[in-house]
Design a protein around this motif. Structure first.
Motif, short mmCIF file in Angstrom:
data_model
loop_
_atom_site.label_atom_id
_atom_site.label_comp_id
_atom_site.label_asym_id
_atom_site.label_seq_id
_atom_site.Cartn_x
_atom_site.Cartn_y
_atom_site.Cartn_z
N PRO A 1 0.80 -1.23 0.00
CA PRO A 1 0.00 0.00 0.00
C PRO A 1 0.83 1.27 0.00
O PRO A 1 0.41 2.29 -0.58
CB PRO A 1 -0.85 -0.12 1.27
N ASP A 2 2.01 1.25 0.61
CA ASP A 2 2.86 2.44 0.59
C ASP A 2 3.46 2.68 -0.80
O ASP A 2 3.54 3.83 -1.26
CB ASP A 2 3.98 2.33 1.63
N ASP A 3 3.87 1.61 -1.48
CA ASP A 3 4.32 1.75 -2.86
C ASP A 3 3.21 2.31 -3.74
O ASP A 3 3.44 3.21 -4.55
CB ASP A 3 4.77 0.40 -3.44
N ARG A 4 2.01 1.77 -3.57
CA ARG A 4 0.89 2.23 -4.39
C ARG A 4 0.59 3.70 -4.13
O ARG A 4 0.30 4.46 -5.05
CB ARG A 4 -0.37 1.40 -4.09
N ARG A 5 0.68 4.12 -2.86
CA ARG A 5 0.40 5.51 -2.52
C ARG A 5 1.45 6.45 -3.11
O ARG A 5 1.11 7.51 -3.65
CB ARG A 5 0.35 5.67 -1.00
N VAL A 6 2.72 6.06 -3.01
CA VAL A 6 3.80 6.88 -3.57
C VAL A 6 3.57 7.08 -5.07
O VAL A 6 3.66 8.19 -5.60
CB VAL A 6 5.17 6.23 -3.31
N LEU A 7 3.26 5.99 -5.77
CA LEU A 7 3.06 6.05 -7.21
C LEU A 7 1.82 6.87 -7.56
O LEU A 7 1.87 7.74 -8.45
CB LEU A 7 2.92 4.63 -7.76
N ARG A 8 0.73 6.63 -6.86
CA ARG A 8 -0.52 7.34 -7.14
C ARG A 8 -0.38 8.84 -6.91
O ARG A 8 -0.81 9.65 -7.74
CB ARG A 8 -1.64 6.75 -6.27
N GLU A 9 0.22 9.22 -5.79
CA GLU A 9 0.35 10.64 -5.47
C GLU A 9 1.30 11.35 -6.44
O GLU A 9 1.03 12.48 -6.86
CB GLU A 9 0.83 10.81 -4.03
N ALA A 10 2.40 10.69 -6.81
CA ALA A 10 3.34 11.30 -7.76
C ALA A 10 2.71 11.48 -9.13
O ALA A 10 2.90 12.52 -9.78
CB ALA A 10 4.60 10.44 -7.86
N THR A 11 1.97 10.48 -9.57
CA THR A 11 1.31 10.58 -10.88
C THR A 11 0.27 11.69 -10.88
O THR A 11 0.18 12.47 -11.83
CB THR A 11 0.66 9.24 -11.26
N ALA A 12 -0.48 11.77 -9.79
CA ALA A 12 -1.54 12.77 -9.70
C ALA A 12 -1.00 14.19 -9.68
O ALA A 12 -1.67 15.13 -10.14
CB ALA A 12 -2.39 12.52 -8.46
N ARG A 13 0.22 14.39 -9.17
CA ARG A 13 0.80 15.73 -9.08
C ARG A 13 1.58 16.12 -10.33
O ARG A 13 2.15 17.21 -10.39
CB ARG A 13 1.70 15.85 -7.86
N SER A 14 1.63 15.25 -11.31
CA SER A 14 2.43 15.52 -12.52
C SER A 14 1.63 16.35 -13.51
O SER A 14 0.71 15.85 -14.17
CB SER A 14 2.86 14.19 -13.17
N GLY A 15 2.00 17.63 -13.64
CA GLY A 15 1.35 18.49 -14.61
C GLY A 15 2.00 18.44 -15.97
O GLY A 15 1.37 18.70 -17.00
#
Length: 205
Positions: free
Chosen positions: A43-57
């Motif tokens: 779940p921590d790997d998934r969160r890191v990936l999800r949050e980084a992708t979401a913040r990518s403009g």
């Protein structure tokens, strides 16, 4: 505020690919293990990936990496930027000459032939426009390859360095740090998982 974030997976001995990377094997021999965290169920790997992708403009990449992701064995509808997240920010490619054709026509590509600083400027404009449209702060992400991120660090273009440190010793491959000018980093975050240690640093200029 739009930040410039260099984000890359790296081995314990400092390599971002294994030996002999190429269009059909972008991470080289054994280098695929560097990105095991991006496909982990932790779940921590998934969160890191999800949050980084979401913040990518907007995302900056070099031409060799573009040739890999746009090649026949590259990204598809299921696995793209952000692995399974398959995010679709604007992509800015640093290149000496644009390609004659693009396979991934569903993505927003800009090809900059006037150098890395101009590519970062173009990506910032994309990210700021996306921020205004979405109503939230979005960042520019330098996703690689290693030479592109190394050059950006040397040029003082990076605000934040995010390393996904894989429990792996490759022995040889593409190094991220090649004896360039020293940089002072301030550690801002450490997230350990079974597949990587996710490290975040502010880069002092």
């Amino acid at each position: 505020m739009t930040r410039i974030i260099a984000d890359i997976s790296i081995s314990l001995d400092g390599f971002v690919t294994g030996p002999d990377p190429g269009p059909d094997s972008g991470l080289g021999s054994g280098g695929g293990a560097l990105h095991a965290w991006a496909f982990s169920d932790d779940p921590d790997d998934r969160r890191v990936l999800r949050e980084a992708t979401a913040r990518s403009g907007a995302v900056v990449l070099g031409r060799r990496l573009f040739d890999v992701v746009d090649g026949p064995n590259g990204w598809d509808d299921n696995v793209g930027y952000g692995a399974g997240e398959a995010g679709k920010p604007a992509f800015v490619v640093v290149t000496s000459s644009p390609p004659e054709a693009v396979r991934l026509t569903g993505l927003d590509w800009t090809f900059v032939t006037t150098g890395l600083p101009d590519a970062v400027t173009a990506a910032r404009e994309h990210a700021e426009a996306a921020s205004s449209e979405s109503g939230k702060d979005l960042d520019v992400v330098l996703m690689g390859g290693g030479a592109t991120i190394g050059s950006a660090l040397d040029a003082g273009l990076v605000d934040t360095l995010t390393l996904h440190l894989a429990p792996l010793v490759l022995g040889t491959g593409t190094p991220l740090f090649t004896g360039a000018a020293p940089r002072t980093l301030v550690q801002r975050g450490v997230i350990p998982t079974s597949t990587a240690t996710h490290l975040t640093y502010d880069v002092l200029r």
